[in-house]
Design an enzyme around this catalytic site. Sequence first.
Site, PDB file in Angstrom:
ATOM      1  N   HIS A   1      65.844  45.801  81.120  1.00 27.08           N
ATOM      2  CA  HIS A   1      64.411  45.545  80.993  1.00 27.08           C
ATOM      3  C   HIS A   1      63.969  45.698  79.544  1.00 27.08           C
ATOM      4  O   HIS A   1      63.909  46.807  79.011  1.00 27.08           O
ATOM      5  CB  HIS A   1      63.671  46.547  81.890  1.00 27.08           C
ATOM      6  CG  HIS A   1      62.196  46.381  81.931  1.00 27.08           C
ATOM      7  ND1 HIS A   1      61.322  47.417  81.662  1.00 27.08           N
ATOM      8  CD2 HIS A   1      61.422  45.313  82.232  1.00 27.08           C
ATOM      9  CE1 HIS A   1      60.079  46.998  81.801  1.00 27.08           C
ATOM     10  NE2 HIS A   1      60.109  45.725  82.146  1.00 27.08           N
TER      11      HIS A   1
ATOM     12  N   HIS B   1      55.808  42.286  74.471  1.00 28.38           N
ATOM     13  CA  HIS B   1      55.105  42.535  75.733  1.00 28.38           C
ATOM     14  C   HIS B   1      53.592  42.493  75.570  1.00 28.38           C
ATOM     15  O   HIS B   1      52.895  41.796  76.309  1.00 28.38           O
ATOM     16  CB  HIS B   1      55.517  43.896  76.305  1.00 28.38           C
ATOM     17  CG  HIS B   1      54.815  44.247  77.577  1.00 28.38           C
ATOM     18  ND1 HIS B   1      53.604  44.920  77.590  1.00 28.38           N
ATOM     19  CD2 HIS B   1      55.140  44.013  78.869  1.00 28.38           C
ATOM     20  CE1 HIS B   1      53.215  45.074  78.842  1.00 28.38           C
ATOM     21  NE2 HIS B   1      54.122  44.544  79.642  1.00 28.38           N
TER      22      HIS B   1
END
Length: 263
Positions: free
Chosen positions: A8, A50
């Site tokens: 991740h 992100h």
Amino acid sequence: MRPQVVSHRGTGDSVAEHTLGGYLKALDDGADALECDVRLTADGHLVCVHDRSAGRDTSGPQLISTMTLEQLDDVDVTALNRPWADLDDEAPERDEHNDRVLTLRRLMECVADHRAPSGRRVELAIETKHPTRYAGLVERRVVELLRDFGWDREGSPARVMSFSYVAMQRVRRLAPRVPVVMLIDHAHYWPLLRQVVGDDWIIGPGVEHLRDHPGLGRRLVEAGREIHVWTVNTAADVELCRSLGVTAYITDRPAFVRSLVDG
């Protein structure tokens, strides 16, 4: 079939997330696949970031969508993700080249050049972030890059994910053979989504939603859905995923989850 261990955003527990150094560490830790979030810069480059902003300056937040790649290249990504890193006397020596903002193209090159420790190819899970001022242009740019690598065909090592149903529809229209993952951040969305998502779409719930709403996992299994779960970081998470036949464990701790999967 052995479930896939997906890193991740790279190995964020020890190296800054979304950096080339983080992804290389994840591959060393045994990841079968890499996951990234992508945003579009003002000059049309897809970068692995992100958040919507890259910090602040005197005029306020610096939005990724308003910055060029050259401007972003001056941002210390490690400082953004690990603000206290310079105070860690035991931290490994940094390679500044690997700490710069990472483009999706560069990450795809990295994936194309590596094989997992299992001998299988490394795969890539690309999450498009929404809402964004560029809307559908993000998915169009992603598909263009996939075509450059020949990854828009059957058997592609890449898949595209989003919490946006419209974004996944867009990818399917532009590249029908690329796998898509419909991410779910609320268990109660599934009854509505199951009426509209394609039969071959992968479903990506959060592990906490599977834990808090046992019926969600049961219904996904009963529907014969392939399931990819985020973010699987504990032994209990792994056991829950194993009980549901989850095929991809997206984790911040690839080495730890790899040891459990192989144990």
